[in-house]
Motif scaffolding. Structure first.
Motif, PDB file in Angstrom:
ATOM      1  N   ALA A 103       0.798  -1.050  -0.076  1.00 55.38           N
ATOM      2  CA  ALA A 103       0.062  -0.041   0.109  1.00 55.38           C
ATOM      3  C   ALA A 103       0.942   1.186  -0.138  1.00 55.38           C
ATOM      4  CB  ALA A 103      -0.935   0.174   1.344  1.00 55.38           C
ATOM      5  N   LEU A 104       1.898   1.471   0.783  1.00 54.97           N
ATOM      6  CA  LEU A 104       2.832   2.433   0.878  1.00 54.97           C
ATOM      7  C   LEU A 104       3.694   2.544  -0.205  1.00 54.97           C
ATOM      8  CD1 LEU A 104       4.315   1.986   4.439  1.00 54.97           C
ATOM      9  CD2 LEU A 104       2.519   3.744   3.562  1.00 54.97           C
ATOM     10  N   ALA A 105       4.091   1.669  -0.995  1.00 55.43           N
ATOM     11  CA  ALA A 105       4.727   1.440  -2.365  1.00 55.43           C
ATOM     12  C   ALA A 105       4.003   2.297  -3.264  1.00 55.43           C
ATOM     13  CB  ALA A 105       5.383   0.223  -2.745  1.00 55.43           C
TER      14      ALA A 105
ATOM     15  N   SER B 277       1.854   8.730  -6.195  1.00 55.02           N
ATOM     16  CA  SER B 277       2.573  10.443  -6.049  1.00 55.02           C
ATOM     17  C   SER B 277       3.464  10.941  -7.167  1.00 55.02           C
ATOM     18  CB  SER B 277       3.147  10.672  -4.775  1.00 55.02           C
ATOM     19  OG  SER B 277       2.180  10.342  -3.594  1.00 55.02           O
ATOM     20  N   PHE B 278       4.378   9.963  -7.337  1.00 56.98           N
ATOM     21  CA  PHE B 278       5.617  10.410  -8.501  1.00 56.98           C
ATOM     22  C   PHE B 278       4.586  10.446  -9.955  1.00 56.98           C
ATOM     23  CE2 PHE B 278       8.822   9.032  -5.751  1.00 56.98           C
ATOM     24  CZ  PHE B 278       9.664  10.005  -5.839  1.00 56.98           C
ATOM     25  N   LEU B 279       3.733   9.593 -10.223  1.00 63.12           N
ATOM     26  CA  LEU B 279       2.954   9.593 -11.377  1.00 63.12           C
ATOM     27  C   LEU B 279       1.996  10.751 -11.493  1.00 63.12           C
ATOM     28  CD1 LEU B 279       1.728   6.059 -11.894  1.00 63.12           C
ATOM     29  CD2 LEU B 279       3.695   7.062 -13.404  1.00 63.12           C
ATOM     30  N   LEU B 280       1.289  11.357 -10.406  1.00 61.52           N
ATOM     31  CA  LEU B 280       0.507  12.323 -10.532  1.00 61.52           C
ATOM     32  C   LEU B 280       1.516  13.605 -10.197  1.00 61.52           C
ATOM     33  CD1 LEU B 280      -2.341  10.896  -8.195  1.00 61.52           C
ATOM     34  CD2 LEU B 280      -2.342  11.169 -10.905  1.00 61.52           C
ATOM     35  N   GLY B 281       2.555  13.781 -10.050  1.00 63.24           N
ATOM     36  CA  GLY B 281       3.226  14.967  -9.835  1.00 63.24           C
ATOM     37  C   GLY B 281       3.212  15.647  -8.538  1.00 63.24           C
ATOM     38  N   TYR B 282       2.784  14.909  -7.612  1.00 66.76           N
ATOM     39  CA  TYR B 282       2.838  15.472  -6.322  1.00 66.76           C
ATOM     40  C   TYR B 282       4.114  15.601  -5.774  1.00 66.76           C
ATOM     41  CZ  TYR B 282      -2.358  14.501  -6.483  1.00 66.76           C
ATOM     42  OH  TYR B 282      -3.705  14.217  -7.047  1.00 66.76           O
ATOM     43  N   GLY B 283       5.041  16.691  -5.760  1.00 71.87           N
ATOM     44  CA  GLY B 283       6.120  16.770  -5.366  1.00 71.87           C
ATOM     45  C   GLY B 283       6.638  16.259  -4.080  1.00 71.87           C
ATOM     46  N   TYR B 284       5.844  16.683  -3.074  1.00 71.15           N
ATOM     47  CA  TYR B 284       6.277  16.460  -1.679  1.00 71.15           C
ATOM     48  C   TYR B 284       5.458  15.229  -1.254  1.00 71.15           C
ATOM     49  CZ  TYR B 284       8.761  20.851  -1.785  1.00 71.15           C
ATOM     50  OH  TYR B 284       9.594  21.840  -1.939  1.00 71.15           O
ATOM     51  N   GLY B 285       4.483  14.561  -2.110  1.00 67.97           N
ATOM     52  CA  GLY B 285       3.655  13.444  -1.627  1.00 67.97           C
ATOM     53  C   GLY B 285       4.574  12.308  -1.014  1.00 67.97           C
ATOM     54  N   PRO B 286       5.643  11.936  -1.893  1.00 69.82           N
ATOM     55  CA  PRO B 286       6.285  10.831  -1.647  1.00 69.82           C
ATOM     56  C   PRO B 286       7.007  10.861  -0.154  1.00 69.82           C
ATOM     57  CG  PRO B 286       6.524  11.173  -3.817  1.00 69.82           C
ATOM     58  CD  PRO B 286       5.853  12.195  -3.263  1.00 69.82           C
ATOM     59  N   ASP B 287       7.585  12.279   0.017  1.00 67.02           N
ATOM     60  CA  ASP B 287       8.459  12.612   1.146  1.00 67.02           C
ATOM     61  C   ASP B 287       7.471  12.544   2.540  1.00 67.02           C
ATOM     62  OD1 ASP B 287      10.674  12.966  -0.145  1.00 67.02           O
ATOM     63  OD2 ASP B 287      10.451  15.146  -0.317  1.00 67.02           O
ATOM     64  N   ALA B 288       6.166  13.269   2.154  1.00 65.14           N
ATOM     65  CA  ALA B 288       5.119  13.068   3.272  1.00 65.14           C
ATOM     66  C   ALA B 288       4.630  11.922   3.808  1.00 65.14           C
ATOM     67  CB  ALA B 288       3.861  13.892   2.832  1.00 65.14           C
ATOM     68  N   ILE B 289       4.471  10.885   2.865  1.00 61.51           N
ATOM     69  CA  ILE B 289       4.363   9.502   3.036  1.00 61.51           C
ATOM     70  C   ILE B 289       5.479   8.869   3.718  1.00 61.51           C
ATOM     71  CG2 ILE B 289       3.792   7.136   2.055  1.00 61.51           C
ATOM     72  CD1 ILE B 289       2.535   8.480  -0.221  1.00 61.51           C
ATOM     73  N   ILE B 290       6.772   9.114   3.500  1.00 58.45           N
ATOM     74  CA  ILE B 290       7.716   8.277   4.234  1.00 58.45           C
ATOM     75  C   ILE B 290       7.759   8.993   5.779  1.00 58.45           C
ATOM     76  CG2 ILE B 290      10.436   8.341   4.147  1.00 58.45           C
ATOM     77  CD1 ILE B 290      10.284   8.314   1.129  1.00 58.45           C
ATOM     78  N   ALA B 291       7.789  10.126   5.713  1.00 58.65           N
ATOM     79  CA  ALA B 291       8.035  10.899   7.111  1.00 58.65           C
ATOM     80  C   ALA B 291       6.749  10.462   8.055  1.00 58.65           C
ATOM     81  CB  ALA B 291       7.762  12.359   6.880  1.00 58.65           C
ATOM     82  N   LEU B 292       5.647  10.463   7.369  1.00 56.46           N
ATOM     83  CA  LEU B 292       4.577   9.913   8.395  1.00 56.46           C
ATOM     84  C   LEU B 292       4.759   8.359   8.729  1.00 56.46           C
ATOM     85  CD1 LEU B 292       1.412  11.892   6.677  1.00 56.46           C
ATOM     86  CD2 LEU B 292       2.400  12.362   8.962  1.00 56.46           C
ATOM     87  N   THR B 293       5.106   7.569   7.693  1.00 54.25           N
ATOM     88  CA  THR B 293       5.448   6.217   8.037  1.00 54.25           C
ATOM     89  C   THR B 293       6.314   5.932   9.189  1.00 54.25           C
ATOM     90  OG1 THR B 293       4.776   5.773   5.773  1.00 54.25           O
ATOM     91  CG2 THR B 293       5.940   3.982   7.023  1.00 54.25           C
ATOM     92  N   TYR B 294       7.532   6.839   8.849  1.00 57.71           N
ATOM     93  CA  TYR B 294       8.599   6.560   9.846  1.00 57.71           C
ATOM     94  C   TYR B 294       8.222   7.053  11.338  1.00 57.71           C
ATOM     95  CZ  TYR B 294      12.515   5.102   6.926  1.00 57.71           C
ATOM     96  OH  TYR B 294      13.153   4.388   6.036  1.00 57.71           O
ATOM     97  N   LEU B 295       7.419   8.218  11.408  1.00 59.49           N
ATOM     98  CA  LEU B 295       7.072   8.991  12.606  1.00 59.49           C
ATOM     99  C   LEU B 295       5.928   8.026  13.146  1.00 59.49           C
ATOM    100  CD1 LEU B 295       6.910  11.195  14.462  1.00 59.49           C
ATOM    101  CD2 LEU B 295       4.818  12.065  13.234  1.00 59.49           C
ATOM    102  N   GLY B 296       5.046   7.079  12.585  1.00 58.79           N
ATOM    103  CA  GLY B 296       4.071   6.424  12.986  1.00 58.79           C
ATOM    104  C   GLY B 296       4.744   5.057  13.411  1.00 58.79           C
TER     105      GLY B 296
END
Length: 346
Positions: free
Chosen positions: A97-99, A105-124
């Motif tokens: 799901a995370l991948a 996010s990359f496909l849709l061009g959400y520049g900070y989307g991947p970074d936000a997902i990674i940061a929230l995952t690590y924090l959680g």
């Protein structure tokens, strides 16, 4: 730049730990733990290449990074003897799901989307690991071999702290790119790697040091507890089973297995030993191990290492520490002293 070698040093350090675990672990090696460490080595190498040699595809870095928290969670649960097929299936689902979220996010061009997902995952995951280690109390020690309880708990807490630190670093690097175009990003990554290296070094020293192998007392008695007849009877039964069946020779002996042997809940066993003997359960069991070790040192020509493994100790440092606690002597000094006394009596 100082940031160039540091990720590679982290990778080398992790590689040495991986090699040591692979060589020394034998049948106790956790495949999941080894795989997880291998992934950390790969990530450190990729970070070193990305920041010090040549920029790598962001998607590659993001996909490797997102695998680590769920994989670490699974490896640490395996280390504490609590992994089932359901756990593995759930972790695989989370990773997929995370991948997919990062890829979308990359496909849709959400520049900070991947970074936000990674940061929230690590924090959680970081928060969850710390809460899990701190929230289980006596139950944490029940399924663990006695010599692994403290290192396992420490591993959960350390991993949690490092994940939260990683989330903070990701946010700070992202802000730096947004504000200054990434002028300070390399320095931030370098500082983070210094902290990671220092943390890994401290953790490695702690886990391999015999000074910290003993398990904390399961029950902290603020007041001297009254000893009941039930507790006395339970300890008598426990002593009989340990002595007659020589259960203490099993280096994987845990509080849970002892409780099954005497047919009492783990907490009841722990409280009885604490009240009657004034010891925690690992110290109580180690007393039987040391007693047999003393007999073997007096009457056989086995080496200290052979005796250590024969009576149930997993590490020489813990054996020496517990032997000193019980007898006041090192194993070698005890052998010398006891044989000298025999020669004099003869």
């Amino acid at each position: 730049m100082p940031s160039i070698p540091l990720p590679f040093l982290t990778a080398i350090f992790l590689g040495l730990i991986l090699l040591r675990l692979w060589i020394a672990g034998g049948r106790h090696s956790s495949v999941l733990l080894l795989v997880t460490l291998a992934f950390y080595c790969i990530q450190s190498i990729l970070v070193g290449v990305n920041w010090g040699i040549s920029a790598l595809p962001p998607l590659t870095l993001a996909l490797v990074a997102i695998v680590l928290p769920p994989l670490t969670w699974l490896a640490l649960k395996d280390l504490s003897g609590r992994v089932g097929m359901g756990d593995t299936a759930r972790v695989c689902g989370v990773v997929c799901a995370l991948a997919l979220g990062i890829y979308a996010s990359f496909l849709l061009g959400y520049g900070y989307g991947p970074d936000a997902i990674i940061a929230l995952t690590y924090l959680g995951y970081g928060t969850a690991l710390i809460l899990k280690a701190r929230g289980e109390g006596v139950g944490w020690a029940e399924t663990q071999p006695f010599h692994l309880v403290v290192p396992a708990r420490l591993a959960f807490i350390s991993a949690g702290i490092l994940f939260i630190l990683s989330a903070v670093v990701d946010v700070v690097v992202g802000l730096d790119f947004a504000i200054t175009g990434g002028k300070s990003a390399a320095g931030i990554v370098a500082a983070a790697n210094v902290v990671v290296l220092a943390s890994l070094g401290a953790l490695y020293v702690f886990v391999t040091s015999g000074q910290h192998r003993a398990v904390e007392t399961e029950v902290s008695a603020r007041d001297e507890p009254a000893v009941s007849d039930t507790q006395r009877d339970l300890v008598v039964l426990l002593k009989a089973r340990l002595s007659q069946d020589q259960l203490y020779r099993d280096e994987d002996l845990s509080l849970q297995s002892l409780s099954k042997t005497v047919g009492a809940p783990p907490r009841m066993v722990s409280e009885a030993v604490n009240a009657v003997e004034g010891l925690n359960v690992p110290q109580f069991v180690n007393g039987f191990r040391v007693a047999e070790a003393c007999e073997r040192l007096r009457t056989t020509d086995q080496t200290v290492t052979e005796i250590m493994f024969a009576v149930g100790f997993a590490t020489k440092s813990n054996f020496n520490k517990e032997f000193q606690r019980v007898t006041g002597l090192s194993p070698s000094a005890f052998r010398t002293q006891s044989r000298s006394a025999l020669d004099q009596s003869a």
